[in-house]
Every structure is written in C-alpha cells, then in structure tokens.
Design an enzyme around this catalytic site. Structure first.
Site, short mmCIF file in Angstrom:
data_model
loop_
_atom_site.label_atom_id
_atom_site.label_comp_id
_atom_site.label_asym_id
_atom_site.label_seq_id
_atom_site.Cartn_x
_atom_site.Cartn_y
_atom_site.Cartn_z
N ILE A 58 0.84 -1.20 0.00
CA ILE A 58 0.00 0.00 0.00
C ILE A 58 0.88 1.25 0.00
CG2 ILE A 58 -1.64 1.34 1.38
CD1 ILE A 58 -2.81 -1.31 2.35
N ALA A 61 2.37 1.78 -3.45
CA ALA A 61 1.41 2.28 -4.43
C ALA A 61 0.96 3.70 -4.11
CB ALA A 61 0.19 1.36 -4.47
N GLU A 62 0.83 4.02 -2.84
CA GLU A 62 0.31 5.33 -2.45
C GLU A 62 1.33 6.45 -2.63
OE1 GLU A 62 -2.59 6.28 -1.61
OE2 GLU A 62 -3.71 4.46 -1.12
N SER A 63 2.56 6.24 -2.19
CA SER A 63 3.52 7.35 -2.17
C SER A 63 4.92 6.97 -2.59
CB SER A 63 3.59 7.92 -0.74
OG SER A 63 4.22 6.96 0.12
N TYR A 148 -5.83 0.27 -8.84
CA TYR A 148 -5.18 0.34 -7.52
C TYR A 148 -5.16 -1.03 -6.86
CZ TYR A 148 -4.47 1.64 -2.62
OH TYR A 148 -4.01 1.72 -1.32
#
Length: 250
Positions: A58, A61-63, A148
């Site tokens: 996560i 993928a997020e940052s 996502y």
C-alpha cells in the site's frame, strides 16, 4: 483473496507494551530511539495483525515510501491519509513516518475486519471508501480503484524493497500533562465504543437533521409572514367597510 491474522509479539515484548495503550492512542510514539521504515512496518504489522507485505505494498502504491508526499486531493504522507481520517485514527502528524504508517495500518486492519479478510474489498475501500464498496456490491467500477487493487496485489505478491534510512521516534506521553493523559484515556474509550464508520454515519445523520430543522424553520417563518399579510388584509377590509369610514367617505 483472504488473509490470516499475524499473531504474536517479538522477544522484547514490544508488541504487548504497545497494545496496552488502547485503540484510541496518539501515535506520537512508543520508543526513545530511531527506526527504519522496515522496522516500523514490522511493528505496525504485529500491532494490528496485518501482513507486512500488504502494508508495504500500500505504501509503495500510495507514495512510493515518500514521507512528505501530498496528493492533489490532500492525502498526506507515506500511506496517504486524508486529514480528517488521520485525526480519527489518532495521527497528529501525517508527515511523521511512524504515525502515518501506524495510522494507515490501523485503517486497513479495520477494513479487513469489515470484509472478513477479503484483501481486494479492503483495498477498494481504502482507495474509494467503504460506501462505494457497499453501493456497488464489491469493487467499484472506477478505473482508478480497479487499477489500484491490481497494483497493490501485484506488489504484495512480488515483494517490496523498502528504502533505507532512519527516523526519530520519541517516547509516548513524555512531557504530557495530566489533562492530556486524561483526554487520551477517555478518547480511547470512545474509540472502542464507536468506529470511524459510526462517526461517518453520525455526521450524515446530523447533517440531515440540521437540514430538516432549517427547512422547518423556513416554513414556519413563511407561515408567520403569510399570517401577518392576512391579518393586515382583513384589518384593512374591516376598516374600509366600517360605518365610520364610510360616513367620512361620503
């Protein structure tokens, strides 16, 4: 895909000490030391019984593991927490890697519990909100959300290399006033009684009640205004046709 909870604590007993703080804790931290991202992910995984590869995926993928990342929508930090969500999770500084990862892990653990360990639904809720998952009866038909879920799942299965570097972690409660400790205690009780989903439902219900009250007040004001106009009209008619007025008019 479903996941089983990660059990146990490390040999130092760190997990047990952290768990005793409660669900509504302030993540300003529990160690007077520095820690790498890998170590923070390990602690978060143990604390919230979430697979470490999942929360690392996560974060990737997020940052891409950037602590100072900010999205166009306002999501912040490594796990890209929205400010309101961060506050509900006990995060006081979303750009603090420790707080952010702990908060994000706590949130995904809530989603995993909500969807009985279904990783895909939990990730869809993390990205698009659980309301949309409920609305569409599964992963929402949003291209962003579908991509996502696929991306995070791929990262989780392939394994993630976390960047090096250490981050300062200060002691929890150090220098805290009696009032702050007391507030934290009562907040922890509230968090055990009411989930973030309960809070959102309360806000929605409260907004509807406010709107209904405002509409009722508007209708009452309009009714009063109409009554005033009616009273004025009848008073005018009575005066116009009174004998005294008619005599004056000849």
């Amino acid at each position: 895909m479903r996941v089983n909870a990660v059990q146990g604590a490390d040999a130092t007993g760190t997990q047990a000490a952290v768990s005793s703080v409660g669900q509504g804790e302030d993540f300003s931290s529990y160690l007077q030391t520095t820690a790498s991202l890998e170590e923070i992910f390990s602690e978060a995984a143990q604390k919230y019984n979430v697979p470490k590869n999942l929360i690392k995926a996560i974060a990737k993928a997020e940052s891409d593991f950037r602590p100072n990342a900010t999205s166009g929508a306002g999501a912040q930090g490594i796990m890209q927490l929205m400010p309101a969500t961060a506050r509900e999770l006990g995060v006081t500084d979303s750009y603090d890697p420790y707080q952010n990862i702990m908060g994000g892990t706590k949130y995904i653990s809530q989603m995993l519990d909500k969807y009985d360990g279904n990783v895909s639904l939990a990730l869809a809720a993390y990205n698009a909100g659980s309301n949309n998952v409920a609305k569409y009866g599964g992963i929402p038909p949003f291209e962003e959300t579908q991509n996502y879920v696929a991306k995070v799942t791929r990262f989780m299965n392939e394994g993630i290399d976390v960047p090096g570097g250490s981050y300062s972690i200060s002691a929890a409660g150090q220098g805290a006033s009696v009032q702050e400790v007391e507030d934290s205690y009562y907040q922890s009780i509230l968090d055990q009684l009411f989930s973030y989903e309960d809070y959102l439902q309360f806000i929605d219900l409260y907004s509807k009640i406010q709107e209904a009250q405002q509409e009722q007040l508007k209708q009452e004001q309009e009714k009063q205004e109409q009554e005033k106009q009616d009273d004025s009209y009848y008073a005018y008619q009575e005066m116009r046709y009174s004998p005294a007025v008619m005599n004056l008019l000849g």
